[in-house]
Write a protein that holds these residues in place. Structure first.
Motif, PDB file in Angstrom:
ATOM      1  N   PRO A  93      26.002  43.348  32.225  1.00  0.00           N
ATOM      2  CA  PRO A  93      26.210  42.410  32.377  1.00  0.00           C
ATOM      3  C   PRO A  93      26.754  41.723  34.073  1.00  0.00           C
ATOM      4  O   PRO A  93      26.349  42.752  35.071  1.00  0.00           O
ATOM      5  N   THR A  94      26.465  40.325  33.961  1.00  0.00           N
ATOM      6  CA  THR A  94      26.962  39.401  34.925  1.00  0.00           C
ATOM      7  C   THR A  94      28.091  39.787  35.634  1.00  0.00           C
ATOM      8  O   THR A  94      29.038  40.704  34.910  1.00  0.00           O
ATOM      9  N   ASP A  95      28.238  39.455  37.045  1.00  0.00           N
ATOM     10  CA  ASP A  95      29.346  39.102  37.461  1.00  0.00           C
ATOM     11  C   ASP A  95      30.734  38.598  37.128  1.00  0.00           C
ATOM     12  O   ASP A  95      32.094  38.891  36.592  1.00  0.00           O
ATOM     13  N   GLU A  96      30.003  37.719  35.680  1.00  0.00           N
ATOM     14  CA  GLU A  96      30.829  36.633  35.210  1.00  0.00           C
ATOM     15  C   GLU A  96      31.559  37.544  33.847  1.00  0.00           C
ATOM     16  O   GLU A  96      32.786  37.206  34.090  1.00  0.00           O
ATOM     17  N   GLU A  97      30.616  38.057  33.461  1.00  0.00           N
ATOM     18  CA  GLU A  97      31.182  39.077  32.495  1.00  0.00           C
ATOM     19  C   GLU A  97      31.848  39.966  32.919  1.00  0.00           C
ATOM     20  O   GLU A  97      32.780  40.742  32.715  1.00  0.00           O
ATOM     21  N   LEU A  98      31.985  41.236  34.301  1.00  0.00           N
ATOM     22  CA  LEU A  98      32.823  41.797  34.823  1.00  0.00           C
ATOM     23  C   LEU A  98      34.309  40.917  34.573  1.00  0.00           C
ATOM     24  O   LEU A  98      35.034  42.034  34.560  1.00  0.00           O
ATOM     25  N   GLN A  99      33.589  39.968  35.713  1.00  0.00           N
ATOM     26  CA  GLN A  99      35.190  39.250  35.598  1.00  0.00           C
ATOM     27  C   GLN A  99      36.643  39.368  34.933  1.00  0.00           C
ATOM     28  O   GLN A  99      37.195  39.912  34.377  1.00  0.00           O
ATOM     29  N   LYS A 100      35.496  39.042  33.477  1.00  0.00           N
ATOM     30  CA  LYS A 100      36.271  38.544  32.344  1.00  0.00           C
ATOM     31  C   LYS A 100      36.763  40.155  31.859  1.00  0.00           C
ATOM     32  O   LYS A 100      38.532  39.800  31.547  1.00  0.00           O
ATOM     33  N   GLY A 101      36.470  40.877  32.209  1.00  0.00           N
ATOM     34  CA  GLY A 101      37.136  42.111  31.720  1.00  0.00           C
ATOM     35  C   GLY A 101      37.942  42.715  32.624  1.00  0.00           C
ATOM     36  O   GLY A 101      39.326  42.911  32.166  1.00  0.00           O
ATOM     37  N   PHE A 102      37.912  42.327  33.940  1.00  0.00           N
ATOM     38  CA  PHE A 102      38.826  42.752  35.216  1.00  0.00           C
ATOM     39  C   PHE A 102      40.125  42.003  34.549  1.00  0.00           C
ATOM     40  O   PHE A 102      41.307  42.695  35.092  1.00  0.00           O
ATOM     41  N   ASP A 103      40.185  40.765  34.805  1.00  0.00           N
ATOM     42  CA  ASP A 103      40.792  39.499  33.947  1.00  0.00           C
ATOM     43  C   ASP A 103      41.812  40.199  33.305  1.00  0.00           C
ATOM     44  O   ASP A 103      42.993  40.035  33.126  1.00  0.00           O
ATOM     45  N   THR A 104      41.639  42.270  32.144  1.00  0.00           N
ATOM     46  CA  THR A 104      42.592  42.550  31.688  1.00  0.00           C
ATOM     47  C   THR A 104      43.229  43.256  31.927  1.00  0.00           C
ATOM     48  O   THR A 104      43.439  44.276  31.611  1.00  0.00           O
ATOM     49  N   LEU A 105      42.637  43.421  33.750  1.00  0.00           N
ATOM     50  CA  LEU A 105      44.151  44.650  34.393  1.00  0.00           C
ATOM     51  C   LEU A 105      45.979  44.324  34.258  1.00  0.00           C
ATOM     52  O   LEU A 105      45.711  43.077  34.338  1.00  0.00           O
ATOM     53  N   PRO A 106      45.684  45.376  34.050  1.00  0.00           N
ATOM     54  CA  PRO A 106      47.576  45.291  33.490  1.00  0.00           C
ATOM     55  C   PRO A 106      47.943  44.662  35.432  1.00  0.00           C
ATOM     56  O   PRO A 106      47.397  45.225  36.618  1.00  0.00           O
ATOM     57  N   ASP A 107      48.674  43.547  35.421  1.00  0.00           N
ATOM     58  CA  ASP A 107      48.822  42.597  36.375  1.00  0.00           C
ATOM     59  C   ASP A 107      50.331  43.380  36.854  1.00  0.00           C
ATOM     60  O   ASP A 107      51.421  42.737  36.483  1.00  0.00           O
ATOM     61  N   ILE A 108      50.134  44.467  37.324  1.00  0.00           N
ATOM     62  CA  ILE A 108      51.693  45.137  37.821  1.00  0.00           C
ATOM     63  C   ILE A 108      51.758  45.273  39.393  1.00  0.00           C
ATOM     64  O   ILE A 108      50.304  45.221  40.418  1.00  0.00           O
ATOM     65  N   PRO A 109      52.956  46.101  40.308  1.00  0.00           N
ATOM     66  CA  PRO A 109      52.533  45.662  41.441  1.00  0.00           C
ATOM     67  C   PRO A 109      51.060  46.994  42.271  1.00  0.00           C
ATOM     68  O   PRO A 109      50.840  46.804  43.208  1.00  0.00           O
ATOM     69  N   GLN A 110      51.835  48.210  41.342  1.00  0.00           N
ATOM     70  CA  GLN A 110      50.885  48.840  41.635  1.00  0.00           C
ATOM     71  C   GLN A 110      49.251  48.753  42.032  1.00  0.00           C
ATOM     72  O   GLN A 110      48.235  49.694  42.454  1.00  0.00           O
ATOM     73  N   ASN A 111      48.615  47.390  40.956  1.00  0.00           N
ATOM     74  CA  ASN A 111      47.706  46.937  41.214  1.00  0.00           C
ATOM     75  C   ASN A 111      47.476  45.932  42.112  1.00  0.00           C
ATOM     76  O   ASN A 111      46.027  45.481  42.137  1.00  0.00           O
ATOM     77  N   LYS A 112      48.797  45.446  42.788  1.00  0.00           N
ATOM     78  CA  LYS A 112      48.099  44.616  43.781  1.00  0.00           C
ATOM     79  C   LYS A 112      46.924  44.809  44.926  1.00  0.00           C
ATOM     80  O   LYS A 112      46.969  45.684  45.394  1.00  0.00           O
ATOM     81  N   GLY A 113      46.617  43.846  45.106  1.00  0.00           N
ATOM     82  CA  GLY A 113      45.520  43.973  46.058  1.00  0.00           C
ATOM     83  C   GLY A 113      44.050  44.659  46.049  1.00  0.00           C
ATOM     84  O   GLY A 113      42.984  45.108  46.927  1.00  0.00           O
ATOM     85  N   ILE A 114      44.047  45.220  44.878  1.00  0.00           N
ATOM     86  CA  ILE A 114      42.750  45.534  44.238  1.00  0.00           C
ATOM     87  C   ILE A 114      41.663  44.560  43.392  1.00  0.00           C
ATOM     88  O   ILE A 114      42.089  43.619  43.464  1.00  0.00           O
TER      89      ILE A 114
END
Lengths: 462, 462
Positions: free
Chosen positions: A441-462
């Protein structure tokens, strides 16, 4: 030098078989972060897992303190039918590589499921039976887990529905037949039989599926039916607990030979084999008794440890499960359909993720073709046709042995050979004919996956 | 009653492994009839075999007197990579059958060839290498022998051409891929690449092939090329010699347990497994030391022992081989294409044929669906998915155990589980879906085969 004669294969006797599983969490300096209820974002109480998992398994999942669990008699009886598995010295591989290293492998493929997966399948089916559960649901990727659970459910007399990742279902036509021998129902995933499956199909009609999708469907199918529970073959703490039998046997066998590994190498998809194989060696490391290197090997096409983020994420694509903190590519990540080497899961066992994060463990990744090159070399030298998943560990062990050739060090390497490749011949054919792709996977392809990470306080700054 | 604790699985240690093969002919009261030169109808001299077989193997083929052969060191080294194979107590099967009998089985499937065939493949490839032969040819039916020989040839660095019975080639698409991993060339038989293949195709264009056809092609391909020899995975005396390792290990393991079989059951196609499994037990019988019953199990669709004639016949369809006296259906007999259970050879090992003729051995036959019924039952109870060939022995052992249930006798049954069924899922699917046929040849169909028996003085009155 040991005066002991080293045999090619060592089997422990039945009397030497472990009677307890080892819970690695009990010796971790810091516990993995707790599972979160996705609604409240608060740590999950064990009772909240009861609708999904059998109670005994839910308690195992949440228990970080009890060091040893007695293996139930009924489970031991089944283990004795295919265990102990052999510890094998790869004399021919060593010779072919010209390495001074000693290479051992623990071979888990000598049962009809063809892999280590049976170790946890038997345990989970047993606890379901003990609780009076009459039906289980699960997902399977390469098909090894589904086969193992089919065997276990057949043995204990439990109905089973398996959601099989669609591309594997198509690449491995005979896997379904094996599960059929054991009376399991197999559905390609995503499927129109569940709400979450219909939603995924509507959003992405051409999808070849993923473990994450299949988990969503299996969970839904369990919680919406009577007297059913869901079981999972990897990732979970309970699975690593059951799989500790691999490491415990390995360590006992190596002790018989007067050996101890300098390096332990295992393939890592969700972490079931790796977590089991390394358990007692990691214990030694955490308690200061020994200091082996521990190496996780993953595919470059699904690189959760080497390129993922250590974040809270759903265990499934449909976001119906609790959230776990783990190395993840995002539950929306779907590996290339051309990747036939298994280990396609977006996340990684929270226990292993924590150990990796705390630097007790290393990780490397390999491309598909170099993994199959190692597989073919190994098959010719060692008379075992490895599963593509297992071949990642072979490749990792070969590289460690080659480093020893350069440095002249006589290290002792132990790797886990998780299973056989009889149902992976489509992939072997692709490799042999030179048509196997090596998509990373390219960095862009990976980013698409990371964009699906939950947007919750616990994930701030990750 | 033995005070010894009986484990589920017993592995001999490496030190306990046999270092010699046992030649059953040395203890037979009468020798099998000699091979005949089809031109002169005179007994064959060993030198006449040299253009076909390696010299050491030709000598083994003709030697009825030497009781034990040292297993060459190089062969022992390979044996140690996958042997000793386990002797397993079928506790679950016993329980499910409600029999007082004790059922043991020797499991030969724990190597990539998936069967016992590797035992002779390694030996034959070794002797070829020792003689400086650079290429071997062979036939394969179900594909187990071809896979085993591919492994062995790859190990010893010998080129290999495999003629694979066409219906198996089509039913088992992945067998070719496994052989490809080991660099073998695989051709569906009959093929246009040989004179005999072209002839068979011209006479019978729609033929699905037979072992007899494939043997003809492989022999022709060997004798018409330079530095090539032909090897065969069954029927021959040399193969039974190499396969005696199965019986010798079984007997040693049973002695460890304080056991001796009352009945020994094996499946019989050409006789490679059966001859090897029973060898030391038959020795005890012939020398009056013990009196076990020996039971051969064959498919009702290819019933050479139970419905064949004890006559001189060609070992192949194309009539290019020497003639052997054996139980045979005629080299022109072609079993039903719908028969997926292996064991499709028209003849039977001359050694076993002689022992059967002299009443030292019994034989039974079963229909395909009852064999698969036994296979599925066994898979569920014993965690091993058996090859259809092996399932014949399972069915035979089950029937012996059921007789014990009726009589109340606590007999000890030993059977040979020759291999795994991972490449037989098409057949399992047919069985599970209820579409498997149960064709048994009519007397007229058998007569057509008998009509192809050689019309020679030696066959008068048969």
């Amino acid at each position: 030098m040991s005066a002991k004669k080293i045999p090619h294969r060592l089997y422990l006797t039945e009397d030497q078989m472990p009677r307890q599983w080892y819970n690695l969490r009990a010796d971790m300096p810091e516990q993995p972060d707790p599972l979160l209820n996705p609604g409240t974002l608060r740590p999950l109480a064990v009772e909240e897992l009861y609708p999904i998992f059998c109670e005994a398994l839910a308690r195992q999942e949440m228990d970080g303190s009890k060091r040893y669990y007695d293996i139930p008699e009924e489970v031991q009886e089944v283990y004795k039918m295919y265990r102990p598995s052999p510890l094998i010295r790869a004399f021919n591989l060593e010779k072919a590589l010209g390495t001074p290293a000693k290479i051992y492998y623990k071979f888990e493929g000598n049962n009809t499921s063809g892999s280590h997966k049976l170790n946890s399948a038997v345990a989970q089916a047993y606890y379901a039976k003990a609780q009076g559960i009459t039906r289980l649901t699960t997902e399977t990727g390469a098909g090894q887990w589904g086969t193992a659970l089919s065997e276990a459910c057949s043995y204990f007399g439990i109905d089973l529905d398996v959601f099989m990742v669609k591309c594997s279902y198509e690449q491995k036509p005979f896997r379904k037949a094996v599960m059929g021998v054991f009376d399991a129902n197999v559905t390609p995933s995503p499927s129109p039989t569940t709400e979450v499956g219909r939603k995924i199909l509507a959003e992405n009609p051409g999808t070849t599926g993923s473990l994450g999708c299949a988990i969503s469907e299996a969970v839904e199918s369990a919680v919406t039916a009577g007297n059913s529970r869901y079981v999972l073959g990897s990732v979970l703490n309970q699975v690593l607990l059951h799989q500790s039998i691999i490491g415990l046997e390995s360590k006992a066998a190596m002790e018989e030979l007067g050996e101890y590994p300098d390096v332990v190498v295992g393939c890592a998809g969700g972490g079931s084999n790796l977590g089991g194989l390394i358990a007692p060696f990691m214990q030694d490391k955490l308690t200061g008794k020994h200091d082996p290197r521990i190496v996780a090997v993953e595919p470059a096409s699904c690189p959760s440890l080497t390129r993922g983020k250590y974040a809270y994420d759903f265990c499934d694509t449909g976001k119906v499960t609790p959230m776990a903190r783990m190395y993840t590519l995002g539950s929306g990540f779907i590996p290339s359909a051309n990747h036939a080497g298994g280990l396609r899961y977006h996340g990684m066992s929270p226990i292993l993720s924590k150990l990796y994060h705390d630097k007790f463990m290393e990780a490397v990744s390999y491309r598909q073709t170099e993994v199959f090159e190692a597989a073919v070399l190994f098959a010719k030298l060692e008379t075992i046709l490895p599963a593509p998943e297992s071949a990642h560990a072979i490749k990792g062990a070969i590289d460690e042995a080659m480093k020893c050739r350069e440095s002249g060090e006589e290290k002792t390497i132990l790797f886990g050979l998780t299973g056989t490749g009889y149902f992976d011949m489509t992939a072997y054919e692709a490799y042999l004919s030179g048509t196997m792709s090596d998509h990373v996977p390219t960095d862009e392809e990976l980013q698409k996956g990371f964009d699906t990470l939950p947007d919750i306080p616990q994930n701030k700054g990750i």
